[in-house]
Enzyme design. Sequence first.
Site, PDB file in Angstrom:
ATOM      1  N   ASP A  67       0.818  -1.210   0.000  1.00 29.52           N
ATOM      2  CA  ASP A  67       0.000   0.000   0.000  1.00 29.52           C
ATOM      3  C   ASP A  67       0.855   1.264   0.000  1.00 29.52           C
ATOM      4  OD1 ASP A  67       0.938  -0.564   2.570  1.00 29.52           O
ATOM      5  OD2 ASP A  67      -1.044  -0.904   3.413  1.00 29.52           O
ATOM      6  N   HIS A 138      -7.230  -4.783  10.405  1.00 29.23           N
ATOM      7  CA  HIS A 138      -6.996  -4.581   8.967  1.00 29.23           C
ATOM      8  C   HIS A 138      -5.735  -5.310   8.496  1.00 29.23           C
ATOM      9  CE1 HIS A 138      -4.643  -0.521   9.589  1.00 29.23           C
ATOM     10  NE2 HIS A 138      -3.796  -1.519   9.520  1.00 29.23           N
ATOM     11  N   GLU A 143      -9.764  -1.955   5.562  1.00 32.32           N
ATOM     12  CA  GLU A 143     -10.336  -1.614   6.857  1.00 32.32           C
ATOM     13  C   GLU A 143     -11.586  -2.455   7.120  1.00 32.32           C
ATOM     14  OE1 GLU A 143      -8.476   0.081   8.621  1.00 32.32           O
ATOM     15  OE2 GLU A 143      -8.081   2.118   7.943  1.00 32.32           O
TER      16      GLU A 143
END
Length: 241
Positions: A67, A138, A143
């Site tokens: 990410d 998460h 999430e």
Amino acid sequence: MRIYEMENYDEMSRQAANIIAAQITLQPESVLGLATGSSPIGTYEHLAKLYEQGDLDFSGVTTFNLDEYVGLPADNDQSYRYFMEDNLFNKVNISPDSINFLNGMSSDAETECHRYEQAIIEAGGIDLQLLGIGHNGHIAFNEPSDRFERSTFQVELTQSTIDANKRFFASIDDVPRKAYTMGIGTIMAARKILVVVSGADKAETVKAALTGPVTAEVPASILQFHQDVVIVADQEALSRM
Ligand code: F6R
């Protein structure tokens, strides 16, 4: 699922690094999925040490990070790209061309996320994905939600994640509100998954993720459905199991 209970953070990190080293040694052209955050820092230190000792060669390795914050350029010291350069990439002989990252400065979320998914497919898929687990359950920036995301997407970070990450920023207002992240489907497509988790503050989350119902409300719980998961945790993180 195999669970290694290690005495403390350093033992956890050493064990995780040994597992990654075994992967690279057996398959020098491995595609690794990598994570940022506090959990893997020690793992990266041990990997860098193995490289320095001449016991590990990253020259054939390709990486994809999970990410990146939207709006932060790679040279911003809070970007995940910067974190990886600082903690691993600058310390080992990985080729810069083999490092793949989501571009946080791309304003076209759909194109950027599609590009990343395609790049993973073209690389042959991820052989070993390293993960941490957030306090809210998460994985990457998936999430708690009412659905599992299939592929890389742009996410609005929850307040609990913004609060957890503010320790790295000058003020809470500087914490980005959005990120690009691999989806649950992207992560679950990895051939092996290695989770590092430590600390008493994660114990309830670990218990819910590993022994509770599989639900998008606890995204890490999906790992129960993966065929090859190794959890390397310290005693504190497993203290509620
Ligand atoms: C990092 C990431 C996050 C972290 C998680 C745990 O790339 O995707 O899911 O793994 O937030 O963070 P730490 O290890 O800092 O507790």
